[in-house]
Design a protein around this motif. Structure first.
Motif, short mmCIF file in Angstrom:
data_model
loop_
_atom_site.label_atom_id
_atom_site.label_comp_id
_atom_site.label_asym_id
_atom_site.label_seq_id
_atom_site.Cartn_x
_atom_site.Cartn_y
_atom_site.Cartn_z
N PHE A 22 0.84 -1.20 0.00
CA PHE A 22 0.00 0.00 0.00
C PHE A 22 0.87 1.25 0.00
CE2 PHE A 22 -3.55 -2.71 0.79
CZ PHE A 22 -4.70 -1.98 0.58
N ALA A 23 2.00 1.20 0.70
CA ALA A 23 2.89 2.36 0.79
C ALA A 23 3.49 2.71 -0.57
CB ALA A 23 3.99 2.10 1.81
N LEU A 24 3.55 1.75 -1.50
CA LEU A 24 4.05 2.06 -2.84
C LEU A 24 3.14 3.04 -3.56
CD1 LEU A 24 5.07 -1.51 -4.07
CD2 LEU A 24 6.59 0.33 -3.31
N ALA A 25 1.85 3.06 -3.19
CA ALA A 25 0.87 3.92 -3.86
C ALA A 25 0.45 5.10 -3.00
CB ALA A 25 -0.37 3.09 -4.23
N GLU A 26 1.07 5.26 -1.84
CA GLU A 26 0.68 6.34 -0.93
C GLU A 26 1.91 6.94 -0.26
OE1 GLU A 26 -0.91 9.09 0.64
OE2 GLU A 26 -2.56 7.78 0.07
N ASP A 27 2.10 8.24 -0.46
CA ASP A 27 3.25 8.92 0.12
C ASP A 27 3.05 9.31 1.59
OD1 ASP A 27 4.71 8.80 -2.19
OD2 ASP A 27 4.08 10.77 -2.90
N ALA A 28 1.81 9.48 2.02
CA ALA A 28 1.54 9.99 3.35
C ALA A 28 1.01 8.88 4.27
CB ALA A 28 0.53 11.13 3.27
N PRO A 29 1.81 8.46 5.24
CA PRO A 29 1.36 7.39 6.15
C PRO A 29 0.03 7.68 6.83
CG PRO A 29 3.69 7.81 6.46
CD PRO A 29 3.17 8.88 5.53
N ILE A 30 -0.26 8.92 7.14
CA ILE A 30 -1.53 9.25 7.80
C ILE A 30 -2.71 8.94 6.88
CG2 ILE A 30 -1.60 11.69 7.13
CD1 ILE A 30 -2.69 12.18 10.03
N HIS A 31 -2.55 9.15 5.57
CA HIS A 31 -3.61 8.81 4.62
C HIS A 31 -3.76 7.30 4.51
CE1 HIS A 31 -2.90 12.95 2.62
NE2 HIS A 31 -3.78 13.03 3.60
N LEU A 32 -2.65 6.61 4.48
CA LEU A 32 -2.67 5.15 4.40
C LEU A 32 -3.43 4.56 5.59
CD1 LEU A 32 -1.86 2.44 3.21
CD2 LEU A 32 0.38 2.74 4.22
N ASP A 33 -3.18 5.07 6.77
CA ASP A 33 -3.88 4.58 7.96
C ASP A 33 -5.38 4.76 7.84
OD1 ASP A 33 -1.49 3.86 9.17
OD2 ASP A 33 -1.30 5.75 10.26
N ALA A 34 -5.80 5.80 7.12
CA ALA A 34 -7.23 6.11 7.01
C ALA A 34 -7.98 5.11 6.12
CB ALA A 34 -7.42 7.52 6.47
#
Length: 124
Positions: A22-34
């Motif tokens: 998932f982190a490959l497609a998302e730069d912001a960890p806070i968004h990923l957590d959401a």
């Protein structure tokens, strides 16, 4: 690796095991957590290793699904895996009689953020 050695399947395990993908497609960890635990996830598996995924989430519009996230490990890219994941998402949407699948196209890491490069809506 040939496409025949890749299988696409629904993922029902612990989503935290997919965090690196998932982190490959998302730069912001806070968004990923959401959204990490939202919706359904399809994975591409090669030699019992998950090498890609796509995430489908129901929207507020009845009969509409959104393909919210998709990534394939860099070492496995340019082998048709992303296309197979999208095809599996379309097949799932059709099987569930979704009237529409929405896909927003963006690229992570462009200038330190997201760069929208297009959007598409498909109807059946």
């Amino acid at each position: 690796m040939l496409n025949e050695t890749i299988r696409i399947e629904a993922y029902t395990g612990d989503r935290n095991r997919l965090r690196d993908l998932f982190a490959l497609a998302e730069d912001a960890p806070i968004h990923l957590d959401a959204y990490l635990h939202a919706g359904r996830v399809l994975v591409a598996v090669h030699s019992n290793e998950i090498v890609g995924y796509c995430q489908l989430v129901e929207t507020a519009t009845s009969g509409q699904l959104e393909l919210t996230s998709l990534a394939v490990r860099e070492s496995e890219q340019r082998r048709g895996i992303g296309a197979r994941l999208v095809r599996a998402a379309l097949d799932l949407a059709a099987a569930e009689q979704a009237a529409e699948l929405v896909v927003l196209v963006a690229e992570a890491g462009v200038g330190g953020g997201w760069c929208c490069s297009g959007a598409a809506t498909g109807t059946r």
